[in-house]
Enzyme design. Structure first.
Site, mmCIF file in Angstrom:
data_model
loop_
_atom_site.group_PDB
_atom_site.id
_atom_site.type_symbol
_atom_site.label_atom_id
_atom_site.label_comp_id
_atom_site.label_asym_id
_atom_site.label_seq_id
_atom_site.Cartn_x
_atom_site.Cartn_y
_atom_site.Cartn_z
ATOM 1 C CE LYS A 198 -3.960 1.726 2.712
ATOM 2 N NZ LYS A 198 -4.913 1.355 3.770
ATOM 3 C CB SER A 204 -8.424 0.342 5.566
ATOM 4 O OG SER A 204 -9.193 1.494 5.376
ATOM 5 C CB SER A 256 -8.062 3.171 2.610
ATOM 6 O OG SER A 256 -7.292 2.604 3.657
HETATM 7 N N1 GLN Z 1 -13.391 3.570 6.039
HETATM 8 C C1 GLN Z 1 -12.718 4.028 7.217
HETATM 9 C C2 GLN Z 1 -12.422 5.495 7.102
HETATM 10 O O1 GLN Z 1 -12.645 6.043 6.074
HETATM 11 C C3 GLN Z 1 -11.506 3.208 7.477
HETATM 12 C C4 GLN Z 1 -10.240 3.734 6.938
HETATM 13 C C5 GLN Z 1 -9.058 2.910 7.308
HETATM 14 O O2 GLN Z 1 -9.179 1.881 7.958
HETATM 15 N N2 GLN Z 1 -7.905 3.389 6.904
HETATM 16 O O3 GLN Z 1 -11.980 6.110 8.047
#
Ligand code: GLN
Length: 484
Positions: free
Chosen positions: A75, A176, A152
């Site tokens: 990532k 994420s 993400s």
């Molecule tokens: N969907 C969550 C957010 O937008 C999780 C993001 C994440 O885990 N990086 O905050």
């Protein structure tokens, strides 16, 4: 079938038997990326020449690590020496930032001979649930390219599902790793907070961020977690708790264990196909000798609201460092320093990042701190206590990962709250700092993957792997591949 579709353990066997070389494996991943990534858009930086060079130098014998010579994708928030790292944000992309050091995880993987082949897409600074906020455009779901791959870590998940790599690295702040893994039908684990080092990974919300792998099956997750977990002097929040040999105890089974089903997770709004698949998976657990018991996590309904106060608060502080002075985007002819900051940040950050900086700054401001931030911290404790109580009665808690299968690209484009609600089942574990595993458990009628979440007490990764592995031995969902 391409060599890139192998799992770590399958590839490892062939490498050790000298049937294939690491360079063959890396080349197979490169060929696969060149063939399918035009449609998927998972890969944002290709480090192919360096990967091939390293692969050619890798010597593998029977004593090598199971990860030696295995290609992976990362990532784009992990620092990797000399490799452009952008968090998929224009603020870093516009004037390429390449770190002068390796994140601890990258260093540990290098030490065991795994081969980094490039960077994959993410929501900007990991804020999102769909990889739509990336400056490189959306990553598509390999099962249906009109749908998101989740987020993400959408790039990390899609790349594994599309066999562009053998495994990948993601981050999980509010879901994420688990949600994208679930949307594309691969496996992923959010480890206990403090199990893996965050050093060198760009922070979103430091008290919630965890780093972990996505892979083709549970055994592979266990192998990667063995290599990357454990105390790190560069991250004061990592634990000195010993790292079990996860891959050696996978077959222990779950006979006699108790699986908790939280009643708050089977509510109105959950897609009936998701509910049916998860209930079916619970029957598989029973057939494997586990007992099932209903549990209650009464504060679940506050989890999303709590997270969307605490996490933006930490975001607002972590994003302060991107000021265009030390690194990243710059602007010409500023009138003064404030004008410079304002223009750098207005031009460099996307809409979602700005929204969170504003929410967080508001929640932390003197007049509202007690009403929002302090209150949210208290609710966080209540959510954590729900789990502590439940784990007195059960060994693990199973639930869906997400209320629906992957949604259509653009579905939540004008409704951030609808997007935030996607995280309803992945946020409570985050509040409690506990680990949770996502494993494929079925498909919707229109062939979209559905996933099961298995959560356990802190430091119970070994148990989660045993449960996930037992489930995989009894089912074949994890072996299904999208046709690309
Ligand atoms: N969907 C969550 C957010 O937008 C999780 C993001 C994440 O885990 N990086 O905050």
């Amino acid at each position: 079938m391409s060599l890139s579709s192998l799992t770590i353990s399958e590839a490892g066997k062939k490498l050790r038997a000298k049937e294939i070389s690491s360079a063959d494996l890396v080349q197979a991943c490169i060929d696969r990326i060149e063939k399918v990534d035009g449609a998927i858009n998972a890969v944002v930086y290709k480090n192919f020449d360096r990967a091939l060079e390293e692969a050619k130098k890798t010597k593998i014998d029977t004593k090598s690590s199971p990860l030696a010579g295995i290609p992976y994708l990362t990532k784009d928030v992990y620092s990797e020496h000399g490799v452009p790292t952008t968090a998929c944000s224009n603020i870093l992309r516009n004037k390429t930032y390449a770190p002068a050091f390796d994140a601890t995880t990258i260093k540990r993987l290098k030490n065991v001979g795994a081969i980094s082949i490039g960077k994959v897409n993410t929501d900007e600074f990991t804020m999102g649930a769909s990889t739509e906020t990336s400056c490189y455009g959306v990553t598509k779901n390999p099962w249906d390219i009109t749908r998101v791959a989740g987020g993400s870590s959408g790039g990390s998940a899609a790349a594994v599902a599309a066999d562009e790599c053998i495994f990948s690295l993601g981050t999980d702040t509010g879901g994420s790793i688990r949600q994208p893994a679930g949307f594309v039908g691969c496996t992923g684990i959010r480890p206990t907070y403090g199990r893996t080092s965050r050093y060198g990974v760009m922070s979103m919300a430091s008290s919630l961020d965890t780093i972990g792998p996505l892979a083709k099956n549970v055994e592979d997750l266990a192998l990667v977690m063995e290599a990357i977990s454990g105390h790190d002097t560069f991250d004061g929040t990592t634990s000195k708790e010993a790292v079990p040999a996860y891959s050696k105890t996978l077959s222990k089974g779950i006979k006699g264990l108790t699986v908790g089903l939280p009643k708050e997770y089977f509510i109105k709004g959950i897609d009936p196909e998701v509910e049916a698949a998860v209930r079916e998976a619970v029957k598989v657990f029973e057939s494997l000798g586990a007992k099932v018991k209903e549990v209650t996590l009464p504060h679940t309904k506050y989890a999303v609201a709590t997270y969307y106060i605490l996490s933006p608060s930490e975001v607002s502080s972590n994003m302060a460092r991107y000021d265009g002075i030390r690194f990243g985007h710059t602007v010409e002819k500023p009138a003064n320093l404030i004008d410079y900051y304002e223009r750098v940040r207005s031009e460099g950050f996307g809409k979602e990042v700005k929204r969170r900086i504003m929410i967080g700054t508001y929640a932390l401001s003197a007049g509202y701190f007690d009403a929002y931030y302090r209150q949210a911290q208290k609710v966080r404790t209540l959510i954590a206590q729900d789990f502590t109580k439940a784990f007195k009665d059960v060994d693990m808690i199973v639930s869906p990962v997400s209320p629906t299968p992957a949604f259509t690209i653009g579905a939540h484009a004008n409704d951030p709250v609808a997007m935030y609600l996607e995280d309803v089942f992945t946020i409570p574990q985050v509040m409690a700092g506990i680990p949770a595993l996502a494993v494929p458990c079925g498909f919707s009628k229109n062939t979209l993957p559905i996933a099961l979440q298995i959560a356990g007490p802190q430091w119970s990764e070994e148990l989660l792997f045993q449960a996930g592995y037992a489930y995989e031995q009894a089912t074949d969902w994890h072996t299904k591949k999208p046709s690309l």
